[in-house]
Design an enzyme around this catalytic site. Structure first.
Site, PDB file in Angstrom:
ATOM      1  N   LYS A 198     -29.323 -30.879 -53.423  1.00 15.93           N
ATOM      2  CA  LYS A 198     -28.386 -29.637 -52.841  1.00 15.93           C
ATOM      3  C   LYS A 198     -27.881 -29.984 -51.612  1.00 15.93           C
ATOM      4  O   LYS A 198     -28.638 -29.997 -50.784  1.00 15.93           O
ATOM      5  CB  LYS A 198     -29.163 -28.257 -53.033  1.00 15.93           C
ATOM      6  CG  LYS A 198     -28.280 -27.328 -52.583  1.00 15.93           C
ATOM      7  CD  LYS A 198     -29.006 -26.074 -52.756  1.00 15.93           C
ATOM      8  CE  LYS A 198     -28.018 -24.912 -52.107  1.00 15.93           C
ATOM      9  NZ  LYS A 198     -28.837 -23.555 -52.560  1.00 15.93           N
ATOM     10  N   ARG A 208     -21.310 -16.926 -51.068  1.00 18.09           N
ATOM     11  CA  ARG A 208     -21.925 -15.887 -50.099  1.00 18.09           C
ATOM     12  C   ARG A 208     -21.364 -14.889 -49.787  1.00 18.09           C
ATOM     13  O   ARG A 208     -21.959 -13.635 -49.573  1.00 18.09           O
ATOM     14  CB  ARG A 208     -22.258 -17.001 -48.863  1.00 18.09           C
ATOM     15  CG  ARG A 208     -23.194 -18.276 -48.929  1.00 18.09           C
ATOM     16  CD  ARG A 208     -23.335 -19.007 -47.636  1.00 18.09           C
ATOM     17  NE  ARG A 208     -23.939 -20.241 -48.121  1.00 18.09           N
ATOM     18  CZ  ARG A 208     -24.128 -21.299 -47.281  1.00 18.09           C
ATOM     19  NH1 ARG A 208     -23.494 -21.093 -46.155  1.00 18.09           N
ATOM     20  NH2 ARG A 208     -24.749 -22.350 -47.418  1.00 18.09           N
ATOM     21  N   LYS A 220     -27.211 -24.303 -42.705  1.00 20.63           N
ATOM     22  CA  LYS A 220     -28.527 -24.738 -43.525  1.00 20.63           C
ATOM     23  C   LYS A 220     -28.817 -26.164 -43.363  1.00 20.63           C
ATOM     24  O   LYS A 220     -29.106 -26.873 -44.284  1.00 20.63           O
ATOM     25  CB  LYS A 220     -28.055 -24.128 -45.109  1.00 20.63           C
ATOM     26  CG  LYS A 220     -28.101 -22.516 -45.084  1.00 20.63           C
ATOM     27  CD  LYS A 220     -28.079 -22.299 -46.435  1.00 20.63           C
ATOM     28  CE  LYS A 220     -28.000 -20.719 -46.643  1.00 20.63           C
ATOM     29  NZ  LYS A 220     -28.144 -20.095 -47.848  1.00 20.63           N
ATOM     30  N   GLU A 236     -35.446 -37.641 -52.918  1.00 18.18           N
ATOM     31  CA  GLU A 236     -35.551 -36.172 -53.347  1.00 18.18           C
ATOM     32  C   GLU A 236     -36.213 -36.048 -54.904  1.00 18.18           C
ATOM     33  O   GLU A 236     -36.831 -35.369 -55.311  1.00 18.18           O
ATOM     34  CB  GLU A 236     -34.272 -35.247 -53.108  1.00 18.18           C
ATOM     35  CG  GLU A 236     -34.149 -34.850 -51.534  1.00 18.18           C
ATOM     36  CD  GLU A 236     -35.246 -33.656 -51.001  1.00 18.18           C
ATOM     37  OE1 GLU A 236     -35.912 -33.333 -51.983  1.00 18.18           O
ATOM     38  OE2 GLU A 236     -34.826 -33.543 -49.895  1.00 18.18           O
ATOM     39  N   LYS A 251     -25.805 -30.517 -56.656  1.00 17.53           N
ATOM     40  CA  LYS A 251     -24.922 -29.452 -56.323  1.00 17.53           C
ATOM     41  C   LYS A 251     -24.404 -29.684 -55.043  1.00 17.53           C
ATOM     42  O   LYS A 251     -25.027 -29.902 -53.885  1.00 17.53           O
ATOM     43  CB  LYS A 251     -25.780 -28.198 -56.332  1.00 17.53           C
ATOM     44  CG  LYS A 251     -25.172 -26.907 -55.618  1.00 17.53           C
ATOM     45  CD  LYS A 251     -26.228 -25.816 -55.603  1.00 17.53           C
ATOM     46  CE  LYS A 251     -25.462 -24.722 -55.154  1.00 17.53           C
ATOM     47  NZ  LYS A 251     -26.392 -23.591 -54.839  1.00 17.53           N
ATOM     48  N   SER A 277     -18.965 -22.329 -56.467  1.00 19.22           N
ATOM     49  CA  SER A 277     -18.219 -21.180 -56.215  1.00 19.22           C
ATOM     50  C   SER A 277     -16.795 -21.847 -55.652  1.00 19.22           C
ATOM     51  O   SER A 277     -15.722 -21.207 -56.148  1.00 19.22           O
ATOM     52  CB  SER A 277     -18.564 -20.053 -55.574  1.00 19.22           C
ATOM     53  OG  SER A 277     -19.148 -20.609 -54.239  1.00 19.22           O
ATOM     54  N   TYR A 316     -18.686 -21.419 -63.307  1.00 15.21           N
ATOM     55  CA  TYR A 316     -18.192 -19.883 -63.650  1.00 15.21           C
ATOM     56  C   TYR A 316     -17.120 -20.132 -64.524  1.00 15.21           C
ATOM     57  O   TYR A 316     -16.590 -18.945 -64.705  1.00 15.21           O
ATOM     58  CB  TYR A 316     -17.489 -19.682 -62.137  1.00 15.21           C
ATOM     59  CG  TYR A 316     -18.857 -19.421 -61.086  1.00 15.21           C
ATOM     60  CD1 TYR A 316     -19.615 -18.515 -60.989  1.00 15.21           C
ATOM     61  CD2 TYR A 316     -18.914 -20.605 -60.208  1.00 15.21           C
ATOM     62  CE1 TYR A 316     -20.659 -18.267 -60.180  1.00 15.21           C
ATOM     63  CE2 TYR A 316     -19.810 -20.478 -59.419  1.00 15.21           C
ATOM     64  CZ  TYR A 316     -20.823 -19.513 -59.386  1.00 15.21           C
ATOM     65  OH  TYR A 316     -22.012 -19.446 -58.343  1.00 15.21           O
TER      66      TYR A 316
HETATM   67  C1  PBG Z   1     -28.955 -19.668 -52.664  1.00 11.55           C
HETATM   68  C2  PBG Z   1     -27.819 -20.436 -53.399  1.00 11.55           C
HETATM   69  C3  PBG Z   1     -26.629 -20.691 -53.031  1.00 11.55           C
HETATM   70  C4  PBG Z   1     -25.632 -21.175 -54.110  1.00 11.55           C
HETATM   71  C5  PBG Z   1     -26.722 -21.038 -55.249  1.00 11.55           C
HETATM   72  N1  PBG Z   1     -28.048 -20.521 -54.747  1.00 11.55           N
HETATM   73  C6  PBG Z   1     -25.802 -20.599 -51.731  1.00 11.55           C
HETATM   74  C7  PBG Z   1     -26.502 -21.309 -50.633  1.00 11.55           C
HETATM   75  O1  PBG Z   1     -27.361 -22.373 -50.734  1.00 11.55           O
HETATM   76  O2  PBG Z   1     -26.125 -21.085 -49.317  1.00 11.55           O
HETATM   77  C8  PBG Z   1     -24.371 -21.582 -53.961  1.00 11.55           C
HETATM   78  C9  PBG Z   1     -23.573 -21.551 -55.492  1.00 11.55           C
HETATM   79  C10 PBG Z   1     -22.034 -21.412 -55.514  1.00 11.55           C
HETATM   80  O3  PBG Z   1     -21.457 -21.613 -54.346  1.00 11.55           O
HETATM   81  O4  PBG Z   1     -21.471 -21.239 -56.540  1.00 11.55           O
HETATM   82  N2  PBG Z   1     -30.032 -20.472 -52.075  1.00 11.55           N
END
Ligand code: PBG
Length: 328
Positions: A198, A208, A220, A236, A251, A277, A316
């Site tokens: 990720k 968010r 993050k 990982e 991701k 997203s 989505y």
């Molecule tokens: C939470 C999480 C996030 C997403 C999925 N789980 C946001 C982040 O890590 O800040 C993002 C998913 C998306 O953008 O569709 N840990």
């Protein structure tokens, strides 16, 4: 000069029938996972501005929507909680509270549709007053003190009946820690889909907004991966595999097709990809401006993620795809 006229690749493209027969990759609703943003309460739905077509909703409305999806061949759903600020604290204690509406929603959906597959999200951010995936102490994200919180959250979700736990927090050692907690409580049959690679991506912005879960300070980057790195994804993945992950996720998806391919080549467990997203918003925005042929671009995007090696795609677009594009 044309050295060998015996070879004419175009012959395999001359009709729809031959193209269909030799297609190397396929895409159907069975490969897709559809997300829901759940609200507490009843009969409420709120559009998410940066994600046209996606809404936050209460479980009663989600139930109807899930039924519609299932009638079109979707069976896998991921659930995210939109938690009110008054429930947020530094320890994310609402995530395993007995009156947590998200845990109730899991139970309700599972009772209504026992045959569907429900996947959770495990991270502190939706429940944390700091908006980070891990516990914050003196401005730092502390790894080892986060692990028991994630384990409690996971166990509460398993008790509510979730099929697959989805740790998205990127703490070191969390898959093993969660696996042990589940096994010790007798939940050996609850799966783990690890968010293995990720990345610290700009493409999570609309999500968010949807959960109002952006970090209150900092970013993050000390836990999510650096977009520059590829070999680190193998590291990982080796850890998550050893710690007992059943599925591994990459991701985001589109900027990281090489990572999907890399994990698929190197590990013998299913690889999933999260078409996030921002990737959704990008295509929707171009379509709304008339700048792109959405009806062709959307399935092409999903197909490219499958071609890279994803067994399943969290997206989505899943519902729209299932409703409009799957029968051709
Ligand atoms: C939470 C999480 C996030 C997403 C999925 N789980 C946001 C982040 O890590 O800040 C993002 C998913 C998306 O953008 O569709 N840990």
């Amino acid at each position: 000069m044309w050295t060998n006229p015996n070879h004419r690749p175009r012959r395999n493209r001359k009709s729809a029938a031959v193209r269909q027969m030799v297609a190397e990759t396929n895409l159907s609703p069975a490969h897709l996972i559809y997300p829901y943003f759940l609200l507490d309460g009843i009969h409420r739905i709120e559009a998410i501005k940066s994600m046209p077509g996606i809404a936050r909703m209460t479980v009663d409305l989600a139930l109807r929507d899930i039924e519609e999806c299932m009638n079109h061949g979707l069976r896998s759903f991921v659930l995210f909680p939109a938690v009110e600020d008054r429930h947020k604290d530094t320890m994310a204690s609402y995530s395993f509270a007995s009156d947590n509406f998200y845990l109730h929603a899991i139970r309700t959906i599972k009772e209504a549709f026992p045959e569907c597959l429900l996947i959770s999200d495990v991270a502190m951010d939706p429940y944390s007053s700091d908006g980070h995936d891990g516990l914050v102490e003196n401005g730092a994200i502390v790894n080892d003190k986060t692990l028991p919180i994630l384990a409690k959250m996971s166990l509460a979700q398993a008790q509510a009946g979730i099929d697959i736990i989805g740790p998205s927090d990127m703490m070191d050692g969390r898959v093993g820690h969660i696996r042990e907690a589940l096994d010790n409580a007798g939940y050996t049959n609850t799966s783990i889909m690890a968010y293995t690679a990720k990345y610290a991506s700009a493409f999570y912005g609309p999500f968010r907004d949807a959960l109002e879960s952006a970090p209150k300070s900092g970013d993050k980057k000390t836990y999510q991966m650096d977009p520059a790195n590829k070999r680190e994804a193998l590291r990982e993945a080796a850890l998550d595999f050893d710690e007992g992950a059943d599925l591994m996720m990459v991701k985001p998806a589109l900027c990281y097709l090489d990572i999907i391919h890399l994990l698929k080549e190197n590990f013998e467990i299913p690889i999933t990809a999260y078409n996030v997203s921002g990737e959704y918003a990008m295509l929707k925005a171009a379509a709304q401006n008339g700048w792109i042929d959405y009806d062709r671009a959307m399935p092409e995007m999903l197909l490219s993620i499958r071609r890279a090696g994803a067994d399943a795609i969290l997206t989505y677009f899943a519902k729209e795809f299932a409703l409009n594009y799957s029968v051709k």
